[in-house]
Design a protein around this motif. Sequence first.
Motif, mmCIF file in Angstrom:
data_model
loop_
_atom_site.group_PDB
_atom_site.id
_atom_site.type_symbol
_atom_site.label_atom_id
_atom_site.label_comp_id
_atom_site.label_asym_id
_atom_site.label_seq_id
_atom_site.Cartn_x
_atom_site.Cartn_y
_atom_site.Cartn_z
ATOM 1 N N HIS A 298 -9.907 -9.257 -9.398
ATOM 2 C CA HIS A 298 -9.609 -9.272 -7.963
ATOM 3 C C HIS A 298 -10.211 -8.048 -7.269
ATOM 4 O O HIS A 298 -10.732 -8.150 -6.154
ATOM 5 N N LEU A 299 -10.142 -6.894 -7.934
ATOM 6 C CA LEU A 299 -10.741 -5.692 -7.360
ATOM 7 C C LEU A 299 -12.253 -5.840 -7.241
ATOM 8 O O LEU A 299 -12.839 -5.470 -6.223
ATOM 9 N N ALA A 300 -12.888 -6.382 -8.274
ATOM 10 C CA ALA A 300 -14.341 -6.571 -8.245
ATOM 11 C C ALA A 300 -14.743 -7.489 -7.089
ATOM 12 O O ALA A 300 -15.720 -7.218 -6.383
ATOM 13 N N ALA A 301 -13.980 -8.553 -6.879
ATOM 14 C CA ALA A 301 -14.280 -9.469 -5.769
ATOM 15 C C ALA A 301 -14.122 -8.774 -4.424
ATOM 16 O O ALA A 301 -14.939 -8.963 -3.513
ATOM 17 N N LEU A 302 -13.092 -7.955 -4.293
ATOM 18 C CA LEU A 302 -12.870 -7.246 -3.036
ATOM 19 C C LEU A 302 -13.936 -6.174 -2.806
ATOM 20 O O LEU A 302 -14.384 -5.970 -1.668
ATOM 21 N N VAL A 303 -14.375 -5.499 -3.865
ATOM 22 C CA VAL A 303 -15.462 -4.526 -3.730
ATOM 23 C C VAL A 303 -16.715 -5.235 -3.222
ATOM 24 O O VAL A 303 -17.380 -4.767 -2.291
ATOM 25 N N THR A 304 -17.025 -6.374 -3.819
ATOM 26 C CA THR A 304 -18.214 -7.134 -3.420
ATOM 27 C C THR A 304 -18.136 -7.561 -1.962
ATOM 28 O O THR A 304 -19.100 -7.408 -1.205
ATOM 29 N N ALA A 305 -16.985 -8.070 -1.551
ATOM 30 C CA ALA A 305 -16.809 -8.510 -0.161
ATOM 31 C C ALA A 305 -16.904 -7.322 0.804
ATOM 32 O O ALA A 305 -17.516 -7.416 1.872
ATOM 33 N N THR A 306 -16.318 -6.200 0.410
ATOM 34 C CA THR A 306 -16.337 -5.008 1.264
ATOM 35 C C THR A 306 -17.761 -4.481 1.426
ATOM 36 O O THR A 306 -18.183 -4.119 2.529
ATOM 37 N N GLU A 307 -18.511 -4.464 0.332
ATOM 38 C CA GLU A 307 -19.897 -3.998 0.411
ATOM 39 C C GLU A 307 -20.749 -4.940 1.263
ATOM 40 O O GLU A 307 -21.633 -4.493 1.998
ATOM 41 N N ALA A 308 -20.505 -6.240 1.151
ATOM 42 C CA ALA A 308 -21.256 -7.202 1.966
ATOM 43 C C ALA A 308 -20.966 -7.011 3.452
ATOM 44 O O ALA A 308 -21.879 -7.063 4.282
ATOM 45 N N ILE A 309 -19.704 -6.759 3.779
ATOM 46 C CA ILE A 309 -19.337 -6.512 5.180
ATOM 47 C C ILE A 309 -19.978 -5.216 5.664
ATOM 48 O O ILE A 309 -20.526 -5.147 6.761
ATOM 49 N N ARG A 310 -19.936 -4.186 4.808
ATOM 50 C CA ARG A 310 -20.558 -2.905 5.167
ATOM 51 C C ARG A 310 -22.049 -3.097 5.450
ATOM 52 O O ARG A 310 -22.568 -2.585 6.432
ATOM 53 N N ASP A 311 -22.732 -3.853 4.602
ATOM 54 C CA ASP A 311 -24.171 -4.071 4.789
ATOM 55 C C ASP A 311 -24.476 -4.827 6.079
ATOM 56 O O ASP A 311 -25.537 -4.653 6.660
ATOM 57 N N ALA A 312 -23.548 -5.668 6.527
ATOM 58 C CA ALA A 312 -23.774 -6.474 7.729
ATOM 59 C C ALA A 312 -23.239 -5.818 8.998
ATOM 60 O O ALA A 312 -23.414 -6.352 10.088
ATOM 61 N N THR A 313 -22.591 -4.666 8.870
ATOM 62 C CA THR A 313 -21.992 -3.989 10.022
ATOM 63 C C THR A 313 -23.000 -3.045 10.663
ATOM 64 O O THR A 313 -23.517 -2.144 9.998
ATOM 65 N N PRO A 314 -23.279 -3.218 11.955
ATOM 66 C CA PRO A 314 -24.271 -2.359 12.614
ATOM 67 C C PRO A 314 -23.737 -0.977 13.015
ATOM 68 O O PRO A 314 -24.504 -0.017 13.071
ATOM 69 N N ASP A 315 -22.443 -0.847 13.266
ATOM 70 C CA ASP A 315 -21.861 0.408 13.744
ATOM 71 C C ASP A 315 -21.774 1.428 12.603
ATOM 72 O O ASP A 315 -21.105 1.182 11.600
ATOM 73 N N PRO A 316 -22.431 2.600 12.743
ATOM 74 C CA PRO A 316 -22.430 3.598 11.669
ATOM 75 C C PRO A 316 -21.031 4.102 11.296
ATOM 76 O O PRO A 316 -20.759 4.353 10.123
ATOM 77 N N ALA A 317 -20.146 4.257 12.269
ATOM 78 C CA ALA A 317 -18.787 4.738 11.974
ATOM 79 C C ALA A 317 -18.027 3.708 11.134
ATOM 80 O O ALA A 317 -17.332 4.069 10.182
ATOM 81 N N ARG A 318 -18.158 2.440 11.487
ATOM 82 C CA ARG A 318 -17.474 1.380 10.723
ATOM 83 C C ARG A 318 -18.091 1.255 9.336
ATOM 84 O O ARG A 318 -17.393 0.998 8.370
ATOM 85 N N ARG A 319 -19.421 1.446 9.252
ATOM 86 C CA ARG A 319 -20.083 1.398 7.942
ATOM 87 C C ARG A 319 -19.556 2.510 7.034
ATOM 88 O O ARG A 319 -19.337 2.300 5.845
ATOM 89 N N ALA A 320 -19.354 3.698 7.610
ATOM 90 C CA ALA A 320 -18.845 4.828 6.825
ATOM 91 C C ALA A 320 -17.433 4.534 6.309
ATOM 92 O O ALA A 320 -17.114 4.838 5.152
ATOM 93 N N GLU A 321 -16.596 3.938 7.165
ATOM 94 C CA GLU A 321 -15.228 3.582 6.742
ATOM 95 C C GLU A 321 -15.269 2.538 5.630
ATOM 96 O O GLU A 321 -14.539 2.642 4.646
ATOM 97 N N LEU A 322 -16.128 1.549 5.776
ATOM 98 C CA LEU A 322 -16.250 0.507 4.756
ATOM 99 C C LEU A 322 -16.846 1.061 3.458
ATOM 100 O O LEU A 322 -16.458 0.646 2.363
#
Length: 152
Positions: free
Chosen positions: A51-75
Amino acid sequence: MPAEGEMYEQTRTTVSAQRRPAARAHNSSTPGAPGTTARTALPHGAPLSGHLAALVTATEAIRDATPDPARRAELDAAAHELADRLTQLAPTGAPLPHTAGAHGGRSLAAAHEHAHALAGRLLVVAAAQQDTVTAMLACRRMDAHAAARSAR
C-alpha cells in the motif's frame, strides 16, 4: 425458603459454545491435492509495504504533473516521507514501479482522488496492524489530497 441469615447458592446453567473448525487460508497456487490448503507466512509489513509503494507511486506521479513549484516541493517531501517509511517496513527494499506518466492521463483532481483512496486503504491496513506511525502518515496524506481535490 432459607432461614433468616442463611444464603443459598443459585444454580447456574451454562450453554456450551458450539465449536467451529478453524478458518483455513486458501492459496490456489499451492500444489497439492484438491481441497487442501496451505498457510503462507508473510512478513508483518508486507501488506503495508504494498500500500505504501502504491501511494509513493501515485504521489510522485501527481508531483510530476503539478506545475506549481511550492506544491511540487510539498509533494516531493511527502513522497520522501512515504518512501522512508517503506524502507523502515521493508528494509530489503520493495521495488517501486516506474512512475513516468503513472497518473494515466487523469486530471490532477482525479489523480488526487485516487491517491486519497490509496491513503485510505493504507490507513485501514495500518490500523488493523496497529501501526500508529503509518496510520498517522496515511491520515496526513488523506488530508492533503482531500484539500487538493477541493481546491480545484
